[in-house]
Structures are given as C-alpha cells and as structure tokens.
Design an enzyme around this catalytic site. Structure first.
Site, PDB file in Angstrom:
ATOM      1  N   LEU A  93       0.861  -1.168   0.000  1.00  0.00           N
ATOM      2  CA  LEU A  93       0.000   0.000   0.000  1.00  0.00           C
ATOM      3  C   LEU A  93       0.904   1.227   0.000  1.00  0.00           C
ATOM      4  CD1 LEU A  93      -2.642  -0.971   2.731  1.00  0.00           C
ATOM      5  CD2 LEU A  93      -2.969  -1.021   0.249  1.00  0.00           C
ATOM      6  N   ASP A  94       0.436   2.303  -0.605  1.00  0.00           N
ATOM      7  CA  ASP A  94       1.198   3.546  -0.552  1.00  0.00           C
ATOM      8  C   ASP A  94       1.386   3.982   0.898  1.00  0.00           C
ATOM      9  OD1 ASP A  94       1.223   3.653  -3.335  1.00  0.00           O
ATOM     10  OD2 ASP A  94      -0.633   4.826  -3.421  1.00  0.00           O
ATOM     11  N   LYS A  95       2.414   4.770   1.127  1.00  0.00           N
ATOM     12  CA  LYS A  95       2.732   5.232   2.483  1.00  0.00           C
ATOM     13  C   LYS A  95       1.515   5.807   3.194  1.00  0.00           C
ATOM     14  CE  LYS A  95       5.464   8.745   4.926  1.00  0.00           C
ATOM     15  NZ  LYS A  95       6.461   9.841   4.775  1.00  0.00           N
TER      16      LYS A  95
END
Length: 322
Positions: free
Chosen positions: A149-151
């Site tokens: 997942l993105d940050k």
C-alpha cells in the site's frame, strides 16, 4: 493493493538484493532513461549517482549511463554497506496484527508507515518491524511481503511466513483471485455506481507520477456509492488489476480525485477542493483498504478480514455529516 504493490508482482522497486528485467517498452532507451522510467520513486540524480558509482548493475556488471537497452536485461542494486545494513535491521514497533498463523500474517497498516525500505526510508518501515516480530522472515524474499500500500494509504496487507505460502499468495495475486476492497472519499458527488477501464502508465512528463495513457497497462477499477455528502462521496472500490496508484489515478481521471491526495489533486471545479473546511484540511489521500479475502495457502479455505475506518477518516466523515 500503490498501487505493488511488489504491488502485485508488476510494481518495480529498486531495493537491495532484488533483480528486475528491463521491460520491453524501454527498448531503445539509454540505461539512465530506462532506470528513470522503471524506478520513479528514486530521483534521476540519485539513480545517476548509483550508476556512476557502479552500484546499479546491468546483467550483473557496471554499465555506462548512455548504453542502450533492448528489454530483458537484468537490473540489480548493490547498495553502500551503511544503507544495506540499515534496510535489513529488525526494529521493534507496534504492528496491528489482525490475524496470524503458521503460514501468514494479516496486518492493518496505519497511514504514514512505509511498507518497504527505499530511498529516504531505510529504517522505520513495516519490513523492519516484521523482522523484529518474526525473525525467520529474514529468510523469505522481501520478508514475505507480497503486495503493498502507498505510504499514506491505510488498511489490510497480507505477509507470507513461508516460501511456500509466498509462492501461493503471489499466484493468487497474479490470477486476480485476491479480493480487495477499499473505502475512498472523493471530491464531488458521484451519482451512480460504475467501472473505469483505462490503461495506466508513467506520466509522459512527470516521471514520478502515473497517468491514464494510451500506451499504459490494462487497468480496471469498480466503484460503488456508499454515501453522498454536499461536496464529497464515499465510495467502495474494488480492483481487477493492481497497477501503481490505480485507484488514485482512475478516480482523478473521471473528475473525482481522492480527498487529500497530494499528488493527484483536484483541479479547478472538482468538488470545490480548495474551499476552506474539513475537506481542505485532510492531509493524506482518503483511501483505506478495509477488506481483504484470499484462499488460505495451507488449508484451501477462503478467509476474509475487515479493518475499521481509521480515526482520521472517521472524524472527516462525521464532520461532513454535520
């Protein structure tokens, strides 16, 4: 599930110990140009410095930045010792473990936590915490991480604890049988459910971004309206593919970018994104991976988990209701 997301196995990430093939769409480019396209999370200057120092290898050998590539060559990274050592260190941290057994871990990742070490984030990542929680993961590629997942996206991730489980989970991701649903709060009022079938590739001029582009890879996102507010809509999104930043790019492409997204911003007239209020004050993309379902790699049973809406998104939805 950014988009592995490996983000699924298609997301290139230049990290120590991994190798990647130069994709066919880079054929004819110079080595430095191909690297910039393959690894947009790294600046061109950093990549150039690594190439000059012989730390980025092409077919296991140092290569000139101007050398042309034709697709299929192997790219690998040999980091300086201090960066390599930091990236592989176990670090104690609080991990929100939703489920754990002999084969896998399911975690609820908070917004702000980087999944895998990379440029500017060599420590304090989820991988570092996983190595402390379960040291045998040091013997599994990428510490068992099979998607990302993105940050600043929160929500559920699955991690394999054995090589056999990792192989099976990657197979399920490639077969698109892993069920992943996201909650996305977008600008404007979405009037009906729908699907977005549009290819995604690197932005033609801004190489750290993705975009809907004619020469991108096939991508499909389905969305369902859950709640409508005066200037925003809560959607449930599901993915048929796992392209980098897929939900963020697709929703922006139809004029409903995610609230708080610092990269794929709302344009003029898109839901009054710049109007003062709770929407303007939300400081990350309002995206949460709330449901994850897969076939257990040991017993073959379908298992599903849900993660509650995180507090910051819950507070924003309450503010919109009031």
């Amino acid at each position: 599930m950014a988009g592995t997301e490996i983000r699924e196995t298609q997301n290139y990430s230049l990290v120590e110990g991994e190798e990647r093939d130069v994709p066919a769409d880079c054929a004819g480019l110079r080595f430095d140009q191909a690297l910039a396209r393959m690894f947009p999370e790294h600046s061109r200057s950093r990549l150039a410095a690594w190439v000059k120092q012989g730390q980025v290898k092409l077919d296991h050998a140092a290569a000139d930045a101007k050398r042309k590539v034709w697709g299929g060559e192997r790219v690998s990274l040999d980091l300086p010792p201090e960066a390599r050592d930091t990236a592989g260190q176990a670090e104690a941290m609080a991990l929100a473990i939703v489920h754990e057994d002999a084969a896998l871990l399911v975690l609820n990742k908070p917004a702000g936590l980087v999944v895998h070490p990379g440029s500017g984030n060599w420590q304090g990542t989820m991988l570092n915490g996983l190595l402390h929680h379960h040291p045998p993961l040091a013997g599994i590629p990428r510490a068992g991480i099979v998607h990302r997942l993105d940050k600043d996206t929160s929500g559920l991730l699955v991690v394999a604890k054995t090589l056999e489980a990792q192989t099976e989970l990657v197979r399920q991701l490639q077969a698109r049988t892993v069920a992943r649903q996201y909650l996305a709060l977008v600008h404007g009022q979405v009037m009906r459910d729908g699907s977005i079938d549009a290819p995604i590739g690197r932005h033609p001029t801004q190489r750290t971004r993705m975009a809907v582009t004619e020469h991108g890879r096939a991508a499909r996102t389905h969305y369902r309206v859950l709640e409508r507010h005066a200037r925003a809509t809560l959607l449930e999104c599901s993915l048929d593919t796992g392209r980098t930043h897929q939900i963020r790019v697709h929703l922006q492409s139809i004029g409903h970018p995610l609230v708080g997204d610092p990269v794929y911003r709302a344009g003029r007239g898109a839901g009054n994104a710049n109007t003062p209020g709770p929407l303007a004050n939300f400081r990350r993309q309002a995206l949460h991976a709330y449901r994850l379902g897969l076939v257990h790699p040991l017993n073959g049973a379908f298992m599903q988990w849900e993660a509650p809406v995180p507090e910051d998104m819950r507070a924003l939805l309450l503010a919109l209701e009031s």
